[in-house]
Design a protein around this motif. Structure first.
Motif, PDB file in Angstrom:
ATOM      1  N   ILE A   1     -34.700 -26.692 -14.025  1.00 56.95           N
ATOM      2  CA  ILE A   1     -33.412 -26.962 -14.673  1.00 56.95           C
ATOM      3  C   ILE A   1     -33.562 -28.238 -15.493  1.00 56.95           C
ATOM      4  N   ARG A   2     -33.174 -28.173 -16.759  1.00 54.97           N
ATOM      5  CA  ARG A   2     -33.338 -29.312 -17.659  1.00 54.97           C
ATOM      6  C   ARG A   2     -32.369 -30.445 -17.358  1.00 54.97           C
ATOM      7  N   SER A   3     -31.079 -30.091 -17.162  1.00 57.15           N
ATOM      8  CA  SER A   3     -30.088 -31.136 -16.930  1.00 57.15           C
ATOM      9  C   SER A   3     -28.771 -30.514 -16.488  1.00 57.15           C
ATOM     10  N   LEU A   4     -27.883 -31.359 -16.005  1.00 60.55           N
ATOM     11  CA  LEU A   4     -26.516 -30.952 -15.681  1.00 60.55           C
ATOM     12  C   LEU A   4     -25.645 -31.110 -16.923  1.00 60.55           C
ATOM     13  N   ASN A   5     -24.465 -30.525 -16.886  1.00 65.34           N
ATOM     14  CA  ASN A   5     -23.476 -30.777 -17.919  1.00 65.34           C
ATOM     15  C   ASN A   5     -23.186 -32.280 -17.935  1.00 65.34           C
ATOM     16  N   LEU A   6     -23.029 -32.850 -19.109  1.00 64.41           N
ATOM     17  CA  LEU A   6     -22.852 -34.297 -19.245  1.00 64.41           C
ATOM     18  C   LEU A   6     -21.650 -34.815 -18.453  1.00 64.41           C
ATOM     19  N   SER A   7     -20.516 -34.139 -18.535  1.00 60.14           N
ATOM     20  CA  SER A   7     -19.341 -34.643 -17.810  1.00 60.14           C
ATOM     21  C   SER A   7     -19.552 -34.576 -16.303  1.00 60.14           C
ATOM     22  N   ASN A   8     -20.289 -33.565 -15.826  1.00 62.47           N
ATOM     23  CA  ASN A   8     -20.599 -33.496 -14.397  1.00 62.47           C
ATOM     24  C   ASN A   8     -21.541 -34.620 -13.991  1.00 62.47           C
ATOM     25  N   ALA A   9     -22.545 -34.890 -14.811  1.00 67.28           N
ATOM     26  CA  ALA A   9     -23.507 -35.960 -14.508  1.00 67.28           C
ATOM     27  C   ALA A   9     -22.803 -37.317 -14.440  1.00 67.28           C
ATOM     28  N   VAL A  10     -21.900 -37.568 -15.374  1.00 67.30           N
ATOM     29  CA  VAL A  10     -21.144 -38.823 -15.352  1.00 67.30           C
ATOM     30  C   VAL A  10     -20.350 -38.928 -14.053  1.00 67.30           C
ATOM     31  N   ALA A  11     -19.683 -37.846 -13.666  1.00 74.24           N
ATOM     32  CA  ALA A  11     -18.860 -37.874 -12.447  1.00 74.24           C
ATOM     33  C   ALA A  11     -19.710 -38.131 -11.209  1.00 74.24           C
ATOM     34  N   VAL A  12     -20.862 -37.486 -11.113  1.00 76.41           N
ATOM     35  CA  VAL A  12     -21.734 -37.658  -9.941  1.00 76.41           C
ATOM     36  C   VAL A  12     -22.140 -39.122  -9.795  1.00 76.41           C
ATOM     37  N   ILE A  13     -22.655 -39.706 -10.857  1.00 76.33           N
ATOM     38  CA  ILE A  13     -23.174 -41.080 -10.780  1.00 76.33           C
ATOM     39  C   ILE A  13     -22.046 -42.091 -10.691  1.00 76.33           C
ATOM     40  N   LEU A  14     -20.980 -41.902 -11.447  1.00 75.37           N
ATOM     41  CA  LEU A  14     -19.857 -42.843 -11.396  1.00 75.37           C
ATOM     42  C   LEU A  14     -19.254 -42.899 -10.003  1.00 75.37           C
ATOM     43  N   TYR A  15     -19.048 -41.752  -9.385  1.00 75.55           N
ATOM     44  CA  TYR A  15     -18.440 -41.766  -8.051  1.00 75.55           C
ATOM     45  C   TYR A  15     -19.376 -42.351  -6.990  1.00 75.55           C
ATOM     46  N   GLU A  16     -20.676 -42.235  -7.172  1.00 72.94           N
ATOM     47  CA  GLU A  16     -21.591 -42.925  -6.256  1.00 72.94           C
ATOM     48  C   GLU A  16     -21.461 -44.435  -6.433  1.00 72.94           C
ATOM     49  N   ALA A  17     -21.387 -44.885  -7.691  1.00 72.03           N
ATOM     50  CA  ALA A  17     -21.218 -46.320  -7.947  1.00 72.03           C
ATOM     51  C   ALA A  17     -19.912 -46.822  -7.338  1.00 72.03           C
ATOM     52  N   LEU A  18     -18.848 -46.054  -7.482  1.00 72.88           N
ATOM     53  CA  LEU A  18     -17.561 -46.448  -6.901  1.00 72.88           C
ATOM     54  C   LEU A  18     -17.587 -46.396  -5.375  1.00 72.88           C
ATOM     55  N   ARG A  19     -18.288 -45.412  -4.815  1.00 74.99           N
ATOM     56  CA  ARG A  19     -18.426 -45.331  -3.358  1.00 74.99           C
ATOM     57  C   ARG A  19     -19.114 -46.588  -2.829  1.00 74.99           C
ATOM     58  N   GLN A  20     -20.133 -47.050  -3.548  1.00 79.02           N
ATOM     59  CA  GLN A  20     -20.832 -48.258  -3.130  1.00 79.02           C
ATOM     60  C   GLN A  20     -19.918 -49.479  -3.155  1.00 79.02           C
ATOM     61  N   GLN A  21     -18.854 -49.426  -3.943  1.00 78.17           N
ATOM     62  CA  GLN A  21     -17.875 -50.521  -4.004  1.00 78.17           C
ATOM     63  C   GLN A  21     -16.716 -50.249  -3.048  1.00 78.17           C
ATOM     64  N   ASP A  22     -16.870 -49.251  -2.177  1.00 78.22           N
ATOM     65  CA  ASP A  22     -15.829 -48.829  -1.233  1.00 78.22           C
ATOM     66  C   ASP A  22     -14.557 -48.396  -1.965  1.00 78.22           C
ATOM     67  N   PHE A  23     -14.727 -47.828  -3.164  1.00 74.78           N
ATOM     68  CA  PHE A  23     -13.602 -47.363  -3.983  1.00 74.78           C
ATOM     69  C   PHE A  23     -12.552 -48.460  -4.121  1.00 74.78           C
ATOM     70  N   ALA A  24     -13.012 -49.705  -4.259  1.00 72.68           N
ATOM     71  CA  ALA A  24     -12.150 -50.890  -4.211  1.00 72.68           C
ATOM     72  C   ALA A  24     -10.972 -50.842  -5.173  1.00 72.68           C
TER      73      ALA A  24
END
Length: 177
Positions: free
Chosen positions: A135-158
């Protein structure tokens, strides 16, 4: 958090990403050229009525983006805001790194990703989403959501509002006062 789209091509993806940014109080940075106009009906449809609430900054080029944000950015692994590059070519995954609350995460255009001229000097700041097979890649909006929500999770969704109430009914066993 800050999401950066380098030369986005598909208005629906950018609209959906804008909506995700509004929902997470994340700034969106768009680097030209785009494959659409910001007035595109598909961009507005995907962003729904949230587009007017979006913290949006546009840049004429990657170089201009760097110039205007240079004082805000530091190299990966250093103190300060970091610029991460989401690419299928990275060795480390997005779960391998520690995101700061004001970091920037850049994504490339749908057809080609971030240019290798940008990636090559930034190997330690490149991250990927693991995928199976060829698989070459995910849909761009899905990729943004995956990584952004991990970053926010690391901030405890502050910065995000904590919710859990039903609209019309109440949870089984709870009393409404």
């Amino acid at each position: 958090m800050n999401i950066v789209l380098h030369e986005p091509e598909i208005p629906f993806n950018t609209g959906a990403i804008g909506r995700t940014c509004v929902a997470t109080d994340t700034a969106l940075h768009l680097i030209k050229p785009y494959g659409f106009e910001l007035t595109d009906k598909y961009l507005k449809r995907a962003g729904m009525d949230y587009w007017s609430k979006l913290s949006l900054t546009e840049y004429a080029s990657y170089e201009v983006f760097l110039q205007q944000n240079r004082e805000n950015l530091s190299a990966a692994g250093k103190v300060g805001r970091k610029l991460w590059f989401a690419t299928t070519k990275a060795e480390q995954t997005y779960a391998d790194v520690k995101f700061g609350p004001d970091d920037y995460i850049m994504f490339g255009k749908e057809s080609a990703g971030i240019p290798e001229e940008i990636l090559a000097p930034n190997k330690d700041a490149c991250i990927r989403i693991p995928m199976w097979g060829d698989i070459r890649s995910l849909n761009l909006s899905n990729a943004v959501a995956v990584i952004l929500y991990e970053a926010l999770r690391q901030q405890d969704f502050a910065a995000l509002e904590k919710k859990g109430a039903l609209h019309r009914l109440q949870w089984e066993g709870e009393r409404k006062y």
